[in-house]
Design a protein around this motif. Structure first.
Motif, PDB file in Angstrom:
ATOM      1  N   ALA A 117     107.949 -59.876  76.876  1.00 42.43           N
ATOM      2  CA  ALA A 117     109.190 -60.540  76.459  1.00 42.43           C
ATOM      3  C   ALA A 117     110.426 -59.652  76.598  1.00 42.43           C
ATOM      4  O   ALA A 117     111.549 -60.144  76.488  1.00 42.43           O
ATOM      5  CB  ALA A 117     109.067 -60.998  75.008  1.00 42.43           C
ATOM      6  N   CYS A 120     113.751 -60.521  78.509  1.00 39.93           N
ATOM      7  CA  CYS A 120     113.689 -61.893  79.010  1.00 39.93           C
ATOM      8  C   CYS A 120     114.795 -62.723  78.337  1.00 39.93           C
ATOM      9  O   CYS A 120     115.200 -62.428  77.206  1.00 39.93           O
ATOM     10  CB  CYS A 120     112.327 -62.518  78.703  1.00 39.93           C
ATOM     11  N   ILE A 122     116.535 -65.234  76.024  1.00 36.54           N
ATOM     12  CA  ILE A 122     116.083 -65.707  74.711  1.00 36.54           C
ATOM     13  C   ILE A 122     117.167 -66.576  74.095  1.00 36.54           C
ATOM     14  O   ILE A 122     118.358 -66.259  74.174  1.00 36.54           O
ATOM     15  CB  ILE A 122     115.726 -64.511  73.784  1.00 36.54           C
ATOM     16  N   GLU A 123     116.758 -67.688  73.504  1.00 35.79           N
ATOM     17  CA  GLU A 123     117.675 -68.597  72.829  1.00 35.79           C
ATOM     18  C   GLU A 123     117.252 -68.746  71.374  1.00 35.79           C
ATOM     19  O   GLU A 123     116.056 -68.830  71.076  1.00 35.79           O
ATOM     20  CB  GLU A 123     117.680 -69.976  73.497  1.00 35.79           C
ATOM     21  N   ALA A 137     121.132 -62.301  70.175  1.00 38.72           N
ATOM     22  CA  ALA A 137     119.706 -62.575  70.359  1.00 38.72           C
ATOM     23  C   ALA A 137     118.985 -61.517  71.182  1.00 38.72           C
ATOM     24  O   ALA A 137     117.804 -61.250  70.950  1.00 38.72           O
ATOM     25  CB  ALA A 137     119.522 -63.947  70.999  1.00 38.72           C
ATOM     26  N   VAL A 141     114.706 -58.628  71.756  1.00 41.45           N
ATOM     27  CA  VAL A 141     113.807 -58.332  72.869  1.00 41.45           C
ATOM     28  C   VAL A 141     114.320 -57.134  73.688  1.00 41.45           C
ATOM     29  O   VAL A 141     114.142 -57.079  74.903  1.00 41.45           O
ATOM     30  CB  VAL A 141     113.629 -59.570  73.792  1.00 41.45           C
ATOM     31  N   ALA A 165     112.978 -68.859  68.005  1.00 38.13           N
ATOM     32  CA  ALA A 165     113.383 -68.252  69.261  1.00 38.13           C
ATOM     33  C   ALA A 165     112.562 -68.819  70.405  1.00 38.13           C
ATOM     34  O   ALA A 165     111.339 -68.968  70.287  1.00 38.13           O
ATOM     35  CB  ALA A 165     113.189 -66.736  69.193  1.00 38.13           C
ATOM     36  N   ILE A 167     111.684 -67.965  74.282  1.00 43.68           N
ATOM     37  CA  ILE A 167     111.745 -66.869  75.251  1.00 43.68           C
ATOM     38  C   ILE A 167     111.251 -67.364  76.599  1.00 43.68           C
ATOM     39  O   ILE A 167     110.170 -67.960  76.699  1.00 43.68           O
ATOM     40  CB  ILE A 167     110.894 -65.681  74.773  1.00 43.68           C
ATOM     41  N   ASP A 168     112.046 -67.121  77.636  1.00 42.77           N
ATOM     42  CA  ASP A 168     111.679 -67.491  79.005  1.00 42.77           C
ATOM     43  C   ASP A 168     111.061 -66.266  79.678  1.00 42.77           C
ATOM     44  O   ASP A 168     111.760 -65.300  79.987  1.00 42.77           O
ATOM     45  CB  ASP A 168     112.929 -67.951  79.768  1.00 42.77           C
ATOM     46  N   ASN A 204     110.227 -75.983  79.078  1.00 39.15           N
ATOM     47  CA  ASN A 204     111.211 -75.772  78.008  1.00 39.15           C
ATOM     48  C   ASN A 204     111.627 -77.097  77.355  1.00 39.15           C
ATOM     49  O   ASN A 204     112.686 -77.179  76.742  1.00 39.15           O
ATOM     50  CB  ASN A 204     112.450 -75.036  78.539  1.00 39.15           C
ATOM     51  N   TYR A 240     107.354 -70.513  78.931  1.00 40.63           N
ATOM     52  CA  TYR A 240     108.231 -70.482  77.764  1.00 40.63           C
ATOM     53  C   TYR A 240     107.399 -70.318  76.493  1.00 40.63           C
ATOM     54  O   TYR A 240     106.381 -70.988  76.318  1.00 40.63           O
ATOM     55  CB  TYR A 240     109.054 -71.770  77.671  1.00 40.63           C
ATOM     56  N   LYS A 242     107.817 -70.341  72.329  1.00 37.52           N
ATOM     57  CA  LYS A 242     108.653 -70.572  71.148  1.00 37.52           C
ATOM     58  C   LYS A 242     107.988 -69.931  69.938  1.00 37.52           C
ATOM     59  O   LYS A 242     106.828 -70.188  69.636  1.00 37.52           O
ATOM     60  CB  LYS A 242     108.853 -72.076  70.906  1.00 37.52           C
TER      61      LYS A 242
END
Length: 272
Positions: A117, A120, A122-123, A137, A141, A165, A167-168, A204, A240, A242
């Motif tokens: 992660a 990467c 992150i939202e 954010a 990571v 969160a 994470i892609d 996502n 993805y 979460k």
């Protein structure tokens, strides 16, 4: 003790520092005692999301050479010499020191840990408190875990909701573990997590829960320290991830703020 300084209108701390080494020579000759912390290595660890690296920038007051290692051993004069910012792109146990004829400076020590992660995108669906959002954010990571102080900028502080969160990972990857950390300082109304939930997705949009874990709420009103949380599950492939980090709903019985909302400070979400 006696402190000497210029008239207020003539104060210039940077100029003072540039003259300090010469002044120290006089102090040494006279046998005076003085604080030596200004001769330590000044270090800054910068999360560089553009390059996916931790950039280490270091200076000394007198330009004395800095030596560093990446394997956790204490540096010597035979170790790597710092000449420009060091970019760290893999797990390292960084240490740095200045070795002068009169002795060693305090050793700089920073553990940097890379996982799937790290750096990467992150939202966060629930944002940290404005006062404690710091670097945002990416802090979660950036490969660097927070220390034992919640106000240093290494932790994000949340109140009133769970941390969620997404994470892609950039591509489909096999994962089997998620970990994170919370700082607990009951005197500051800061509690840890009461549970973790991990879900995965390929687009996502649609997420599938793969693991959940309950964590007992803290009841010790004097507790202070860093809590480590980890959840493992059968290996799955996903792009993805979460991660929901559940907050403690209220301060416990016997606390000065009993029944009121607690803060939760989180740092570093690791996926492996």
């Amino acid at each position: 003790a006696e402190v000497q300084w210029s008239n207020p209108e003539k104060k210039n701390y940077e100029n003072f520092l540039s003259r300090l080494p010469q002044l120290i020579n006089i102090y040494d000759a006279e046998g005076y005692n003085y604080a030596k912390h200004v001769f330590d290595v000044k270090s800054e660890f910068v999360a560089n999301s553009a390059t996916g690296a931790v950039d280490v920038v270091m200076t000394t007051i007198d330009g004395a050479p800095i030596h560093y290692t990446l394997d956790g051993t204490e540096p010597t004069t035979a170790s790597l010499k710092y000449t420009e910012p060091v970019s760290i792109t893999e797990t390292a146990d960084f240490q740095a020191v200045v070795i002068r004829p009169e002795g060693k400076s305090k050793v700089v020590n920073k553990k940097i840990s890379f996982n799937k992660a790290t750096y990467c995108p992150i939202e966060l669906t629930f944002q940290p408190s404005e006062k404690y959002k710091f670097g945002g954010a990416i802090t979660l990571v950036d490969g660097m875990k927070g220390n034992d102080s919640y106000a240093t900028g290494a932790w994000l502080g949340f109140v009133g909701g769970n941390v969620e969160a997404i994470i892609d990972l950039g591509q489909e990857s096999e994962i089997k573990q998620v970990a994170t950390n919370a700082i607990v300082d009951m005197s500051a109304w800061i509690m840890g997590s009461t549970g973790l939930v991990v879900s995965i997705s390929d687009d996502n949009k649609e997420f599938r829960e793969v693991a959940a874990k309950d964590i007992p709420a803290e009841t010790n009103i004097d507790k202070k320290g860093v809590e480590n949380y980890e959840i493992t599950f059968d290996p799955v492939k996903a792009r993805y991830v979460k991660v929901v980090i559940k907050r403690s709903p209220a301060l416990p019985r016997g606390h000065a703020g009993e029944g009121k909302a607690a803060y939760m400070f989180i740092d570093e979400i690791e996926v492996d």
